[in-house]
Design a protein around this motif. Structure first.
Motif, PDB file in Angstrom:
ATOM      1  N   LEU A  22       0.829  -1.198   0.000  1.00  0.00           N
ATOM      2  CA  LEU A  22       0.000   0.000   0.000  1.00  0.00           C
ATOM      3  C   LEU A  22       0.868   1.255   0.000  1.00  0.00           C
ATOM      4  O   LEU A  22       0.533   2.247  -0.657  1.00  0.00           O
ATOM      5  N   GLY A  23       1.991   1.200   0.703  1.00  0.00           N
ATOM      6  CA  GLY A  23       2.914   2.327   0.705  1.00  0.00           C
ATOM      7  C   GLY A  23       3.507   2.575  -0.672  1.00  0.00           C
ATOM      8  O   GLY A  23       3.673   3.722  -1.090  1.00  0.00           O
ATOM      9  N   GLU A  24       3.819   1.503  -1.370  1.00  0.00           N
ATOM     10  CA  GLU A  24       4.342   1.633  -2.731  1.00  0.00           C
ATOM     11  C   GLU A  24       3.304   2.249  -3.656  1.00  0.00           C
ATOM     12  O   GLU A  24       3.629   3.082  -4.514  1.00  0.00           O
ATOM     13  N   VAL A  25       2.043   1.824  -3.470  1.00  0.00           N
ATOM     14  CA  VAL A  25       0.966   2.390  -4.289  1.00  0.00           C
ATOM     15  C   VAL A  25       0.831   3.881  -4.007  1.00  0.00           C
ATOM     16  O   VAL A  25       0.676   4.693  -4.921  1.00  0.00           O
ATOM     17  N   ARG A  26       0.901   4.229  -2.736  1.00  0.00           N
ATOM     18  CA  ARG A  26       0.792   5.641  -2.354  1.00  0.00           C
ATOM     19  C   ARG A  26       1.896   6.459  -3.013  1.00  0.00           C
ATOM     20  O   ARG A  26       1.645   7.501  -3.625  1.00  0.00           O
ATOM     21  N   ALA A  27       3.135   5.986  -2.870  1.00  0.00           N
ATOM     22  CA  ALA A  27       4.264   6.723  -3.442  1.00  0.00           C
ATOM     23  C   ALA A  27       4.130   6.832  -4.957  1.00  0.00           C
ATOM     24  O   ALA A  27       4.391   7.878  -5.550  1.00  0.00           O
ATOM     25  N   LYS A  28       3.694   5.730  -5.561  1.00  0.00           N
ATOM     26  CA  LYS A  28       3.554   5.701  -7.017  1.00  0.00           C
ATOM     27  C   LYS A  28       2.535   6.739  -7.495  1.00  0.00           C
ATOM     28  O   LYS A  28       2.792   7.531  -8.410  1.00  0.00           O
ATOM     29  N   TRP A  29       1.353   6.775  -6.855  1.00  0.00           N
ATOM     30  CA  TRP A  29       0.294   7.671  -7.319  1.00  0.00           C
ATOM     31  C   TRP A  29       0.551   9.113  -6.919  1.00  0.00           C
ATOM     32  O   TRP A  29       0.111  10.033  -7.620  1.00  0.00           O
ATOM     33  N   GLU A  30       1.265   9.340  -5.823  1.00  0.00           N
ATOM     34  CA  GLU A  30       1.643  10.715  -5.497  1.00  0.00           C
ATOM     35  C   GLU A  30       2.593  11.263  -6.561  1.00  0.00           C
ATOM     36  O   GLU A  30       2.496  12.419  -6.963  1.00  0.00           O
ATOM     37  N   GLU A  31       3.498  10.410  -7.025  1.00  0.00           N
ATOM     38  CA  GLU A  31       4.434  10.822  -8.067  1.00  0.00           C
ATOM     39  C   GLU A  31       3.702  11.039  -9.387  1.00  0.00           C
ATOM     40  O   GLU A  31       3.965  11.997 -10.110  1.00  0.00           O
ATOM     41  N   ILE A  32       2.752  10.142  -9.675  1.00  0.00           N
ATOM     42  CA  ILE A  32       2.012  10.257 -10.933  1.00  0.00           C
ATOM     43  C   ILE A  32       1.165  11.525 -10.951  1.00  0.00           C
ATOM     44  O   ILE A  32       1.082  12.226 -11.962  1.00  0.00           O
TER      45      ILE A  32
END
Length: 824
Positions: free
Chosen positions: A773-783
């Protein structure tokens, strides 16, 4: 201490589960899925229940998730959202400390500031929150306090609510008539009229005026409305003529009521400031989400109703222009709905609130409605709310009304009632709430977390002014010279004594000529020049007119831009300084066919350069203009390469940014759901194994106890046989029982070991889930921040020159050659 759960996009950390019987926290955090807010929420609790803390905590979580919000604040409590001190330093608190509170505690303001700062840091720490979370909150959204009818905060210009809609009236006549009816009801309230806005002649006349002008695409303002009341631009209302239906004498009285309103010096604050544009209220020009707090504590009841109705109707209009979504797009938070949503009466605010409760879910707009007056509320209307937060209530009557409303909402959702809400609500204490969510299995009791904003209490207008001072200063811009004044300045920079003639030069009749009108009198020019008897002189300028097409099939761009540039005439080599030319809008309205100076006035004309006195030279200028447009003209659009979406024609930068964030939120929620489902399946299997292993463990424990008992009994029997009966039991029997006990013990140890392994598996899965979930968060914040600006230039074939016009520009000139423009 309850550890703050890992920051997870789309999940709001509200507090901790509370054991109502033991009066203590269980150690389990309460997280709330943001998508559940699209089915709206109701918060009810008496003064002192902790309702404000709950709601500010909810809004803080929405801010961290970058969900924009409109916050209607009738009491002034929600302004506390701007009191976020990431350093938690006493000096930050000191300015906002109430000296009376310090006195009651027997402390100086400095001492009380220090103890408050320590209390806040400890309170946050007890809930697993720290300074870094406050900083993240401050950076997530922009907070703005709007003060309708006042300049303490940012004023709101209500005239935007009277502007003609961008769509054709008949394309959505029903929706527009609903908006008109709400606006008319609010207007009648402002002049103290109690007439029915739908059936009274006052309401019908006003509604017909709005529809008449909106059908013509014309904006309304109060002046036009007052004139329309006196002299309606239509002859009939229904089958009767206007004067029969509503006599002129009576109409004059209503017109006077509105004029009295407009004439009030205080009313000017309603006509300045930001427009009531929901897109700009939700997002800054740069596309950053905004939490807009509408502070209305200073307004009268009629003014509050007027403004709230306009705001709600504007929100509905904006909402219906959005695409459908199941993710949370934005929030409407109303801090006290008492008086705006009664059970029997129909104030102007009630209909738009019902519309939002019934329709907003489809557009991802969530409403949070709050009250401390639970009796006089339309609970039938609130049955659409999917989440209820119920705190401590004052009277038994309050409790019964809230319980009835909650049961209605549960029934509306098709669920059954399994809890005794009466006893639960009676047991609630401060900051402890009953939380019912139709999307979850059962209601829970929880304790709200410590909020990051300092709960100072309601702020006054002077305090709001202090809070918003920096924001207002940042908005101030230096006065810039208007575009149309630049040609004058440009000409003056090249001011010189020139050859002149008393008549306009004879030119090729195929060369188009126009004039700027003479608006400035000779006496006005004398004052500016500081000299007497200036003369009027016309200087030649060049107006180049054309069209530029910007086309890009991949990005869906096809824009035709009309251009008109005013410049000095060409030099001796036929060159025009295009870089210093200035764009002119609505040039047709600014130019006239012939000179308009008085015939008795002596005028002169500057010579036209030889390099443009024939049609051939003008055609050369046209080619140069086309080349310059090709090299100079460009447009740009925003795009998001990873999401593969592009800014649409007419879409503002903030609207595009909002679309990016909404699409990213939807895709993020889909990905989170998939990960959650994947891990939940694994966790369910592990939990099943744990339950089975726990059952086996209990059986193993029971068997060990049984074998131990059997072994002891067997040994006792053997001893009894030897010493009492004189005969021995079989040693093999005792040995067998011992062996069976050891086997049972071994099985117990194996079961314990298996259970520990399964617990480790579960812990590992939960850690993997958190990391995923943390990876998803980081990914979508960057996107989300991946928006870029793409420049689009025209092709040579997309440049069209329509006309080159010689324009005579009038100047007043003194005998020293100094000049001032004679046009406006």
């Amino acid at each position: 201490m309850i550890p703050c759960p890992p920051e997870k996009l789309g999940s709001f950390y509200l507090g901790g589960k509370y054991d109502i019987a033991k009066k203590q926290l269980t150690g389990e955090a309460i997280n709330y899925d943001s998508r559940d807010l699209t089915t709206h929420a109701v918060c009810v609790g008496m003064t002192g229940s902790g309702k404000t803390g709950l709601c500010i905590g909810l809004l803080e979580e929405a801010a961290l998730d970058k969900v924009p919000a409109i916050i209607i604040d009738p009491k002034g409590d929600m302004t506390n959202l701007l009191l976020q001190f990431e350093d938690l330093d006493p000096t930050s608190f000191k300015q906002w400390i109430n000296p009376d509170d310090a006195n009651r505690k027997g402390k100086t303001v400095d001492e009380y500031s220090k103890s408050t700062a320590e209390m806040w840091e400890n309170g946050l720490g007890n809930w697993g929150q720290g300074k870094e979370r406050i900083k993240a909150l401050k950076d997530a959204v922009e907070y703005t306090i709007y003060t309708p009818g006042s300049d303490s905060g940012i004023p709101i210009n209500i005239m935007g609510s009277f502007a003609a809609p961008s769509i054709h009236f008949d394309d959505d006549a029903e929706m527009l008539r609903e908006r008109i009816q709400g606006t008319v009801a609010a207007l009648l309230g402002m002049i103290g009229s109690k007439e029915d806005p739908a059936r009274s002649r006052e309401g019908i006349l006003l509604a017909t005026l709005f529809e008449h002008y909106w059908r013509l695409g014309e904006d309304l303002d109060l002046a036009k409305l007052i004139n329309g009341i006196q002299k309606p631009p239509f002859a009939q209302l229904g089958v009767f003529d206007v004067d029969t239906f509503y006599p002129q004498k009576d109409r004059f009285k209503m017109a006077m009521d509105f004029n009295t309103l407009v004439a009030s010096p205080q009313f000017r604050y309603w006509l300045q400031g930001d427009s009531l544009d929901i897109e700009k209220i939700y997002f800054t020009e740069e596309g950053k989400p905004r939490h807009s707090i509408f502070y209305i504590a200073h307004l009268s009841e009629s003014e509050r109703m007027f403004f709230v109705t306009l705001l709600l109707n504007s929100l509905i209009t904006w909402m219906r222009s959005q695409s459908g979504t199941s993710s949370l797009r934005s929030l409407l938070y109303f801090d006290e709905i008492f008086g705006y949503f009664p059970p029997t009466k129909n104030p102007p605010s009630k209909k738009p609130l019902l519309t939002i409760l019934k329709q907003a879910r489809a557009f991802g707009v969530g409403a949070v409605l709050v009250t401390q007056n639970p009796v006089d509320i339309d609970y039938k209307g609130l049955s659409n709310a999917g989440t209820w937060f119920i705190g401590k209530l004052q009277t038994e009557r309050d409790k019964m009304r809230v319980v009835d409303g909650l049961k209605g909402a549960i029934a509306e959702a098709g669920s059954s009632i399994s809890k005794n809400f009466d006893s639960l609500i009676s047991s609630l204490g401060s900051r402890v709430f009953l939380y019912h969510n139709v999307h979850e299995a059962e209601p829970v009791v929880y304790h709200t977390r410590w909020v990051m904003s300092y709960l100072r209490g309601p702020l006054t207008r002077p305090q709001v002014k202090t809070l918003m001072a920096a924001t207002k200063d940042a908005r101030k811009k230096p006065v810039l010279t208007t575009k149309e004044s630049k040609p004058d300045n440009t000409s003056e920079a090249a001011s010189m004594l020139v050859d002149t003639k008393s008549q306009a030069p004879n030119l090729d009749p195929n060369i188009a000529q126009r004039y700027f009108g003479v608006w400035k009198s000779a006496s006005e020019a004398e004052q500016e020049l500081g000299s007497r008897n200036p003369s009027l002189r016309y200087d030649p300028l060049v107006l180049s007119i054309g069209k530029v097409r910007f086309y890009n099939a991949k990005r869906g761009v096809d824009i035709i831009k009309d251009v008109a540039y005013l410049s000095l005439g060409p030099d001796d080599f036929g060159r025009i300084d295009w870089e210093h030319s200035v764009g002119i809008e609505d040039w047709q309205k600014k130019l006239i066919e012939t000179a308009d100076h008085p015939d008795t006035l002596s005028v002169s004309y500057s010579a036209v350069p030889d390099s443009m006195d024939t049609l051939k030279e003008v055609k050369t200028i046209s080619k140069e203009f086309a080349n310059w447009l090709y090299q100079h003209e460009k447009t740009s659009i925003y795009e998001h390469p990873k999401l593969k979406i592009f800014q649409e024609n007419g879409e503002t930068a903030s609207a595009f940014q909002m679309r990016v964030q909404q699409l990213a939120r939807e895709l993020r929620d889909e990905e989170l759901d998939k990960i959650q489902d994947k891990f939940e399946d694994k966790l369910d299997r592990v939990e099943d194994k744990i339950r089975k292993e726990q059952f086996d463990l209990e059986e193993a424990k029971a068997e060990v106890r049984s074998r131990r008992t059997s072994e002891v009994v067997g040994m006792a029997e053997t001893i009894f046989s030897v010493f009492v009966k004189g005969r021995s039991r079989s040693i093999s029997s005792a040995t067998s029982k011992s062996r069976m006990r050891k086997k049972a013990t071994q099985k117990l140890e194996e079961s314990k070991s298996d259970l520990m392994d399964l617990a480790e598996d579960r812990e590992l899965l939960e850690r993997d889930l958190s990391e995923a979930l943390g990876e998803v968060r980081a990914k979508w914040e960057e996107i989300t921040v991946g928006v870029i600006e793409k420049e689009i230039t025209p092709r040579k074939t997309d440049i069209k020159v329509d006309e080159i016009i010689l324009v005579w520009h009038p100047y007043w000139v003194d005998d020293q050659g100094n000049k001032v423009a004679a046009r406006r």
